[in-house]
Scaffold this motif. Sequence first.
Motif, short mmCIF file in Angstrom:
data_model
loop_
_atom_site.label_atom_id
_atom_site.label_comp_id
_atom_site.label_asym_id
_atom_site.label_seq_id
_atom_site.Cartn_x
_atom_site.Cartn_y
_atom_site.Cartn_z
N UNK A 138 0.80 -1.16 0.05
CA UNK A 138 0.13 0.07 0.19
C UNK A 138 0.88 1.19 0.08
N UNK A 139 0.35 2.37 -0.27
CA UNK A 139 1.08 3.47 -0.44
C UNK A 139 1.42 4.33 1.03
N UNK A 140 0.80 3.55 2.03
CA UNK A 140 1.10 4.36 3.38
C UNK A 140 1.98 3.72 4.16
N UNK A 141 2.25 2.45 4.04
CA UNK A 141 3.17 1.57 5.13
C UNK A 141 3.82 0.70 4.32
N UNK A 142 4.92 0.58 4.72
CA UNK A 142 5.87 -0.74 4.49
C UNK A 142 6.27 -1.56 5.84
N UNK A 143 6.13 -2.86 5.72
CA UNK A 143 6.24 -3.69 7.07
C UNK A 143 7.19 -4.87 6.60
N UNK A 144 7.94 -5.38 7.72
CA UNK A 144 8.83 -6.34 7.71
C UNK A 144 8.82 -7.24 8.85
N UNK A 145 8.89 -8.50 8.87
CA UNK A 145 8.72 -9.18 10.08
C UNK A 145 10.27 -9.33 10.63
N UNK A 146 10.69 -8.90 11.60
CA UNK A 146 12.15 -8.73 12.01
C UNK A 146 12.48 -9.56 13.18
N UNK A 147 11.49 -10.47 13.99
CA UNK A 147 11.97 -11.29 15.06
C UNK A 147 10.70 -12.21 15.08
#
Length: 177
Positions: free
Chosen positions: A75-84
């Motif tokens: 989406x244009x509002x948020x970027x996420x990653x799982x880091x743990x």
Amino acid sequence: MLDQDIITSSTSSRLQPLLAQYKSAAQLVTQNAYLMFSTKVSPFQEKSTMHMKHLFKDNFMEVVSAFVLKYNGQNKWCTTTICHVEQIDENKFAFVRRLENVMSSQPLYERIVVDRSSKELKGYTFEKKTDEAYSEHFVYAEQADKKSVAYNFYMFRDPGLKRILRYRMFNWGVASL
């Protein structure tokens, strides 16, 4: 002794101090990186500055699945990653989701704990991954009828003028789940 052994032994003796320094730094990062996994986490202040709630008319597993997969699409509002990711016991697991969004110049970190035995998903939002105090807390809990899930969201830092924006983001989150 073969030439390969000589190269390896001479190279390793020169790299030994660098490897030791790297291992020391890696251990320090590992120890301090996720203080939010400590059992000592607490809100920034005792009383919440904002509380919002919603009741989903779906079962717990559907709501949790939707929540976990919520940010998978672009989406244009948020970027996420799982880091743990961490398995706490046979019924609980936790993960840290790193969020970069248009609302903040720094990434935020959400520690999410899913408890299958109590049918609860708890989330804590930290402004830095080394924080022990969270700024937001949310809970998805299955209701007694087993056909609905209560969602409670608490803020522990006053959003100031962003209060109305935070309210709209909450409503968008509910609508897009």
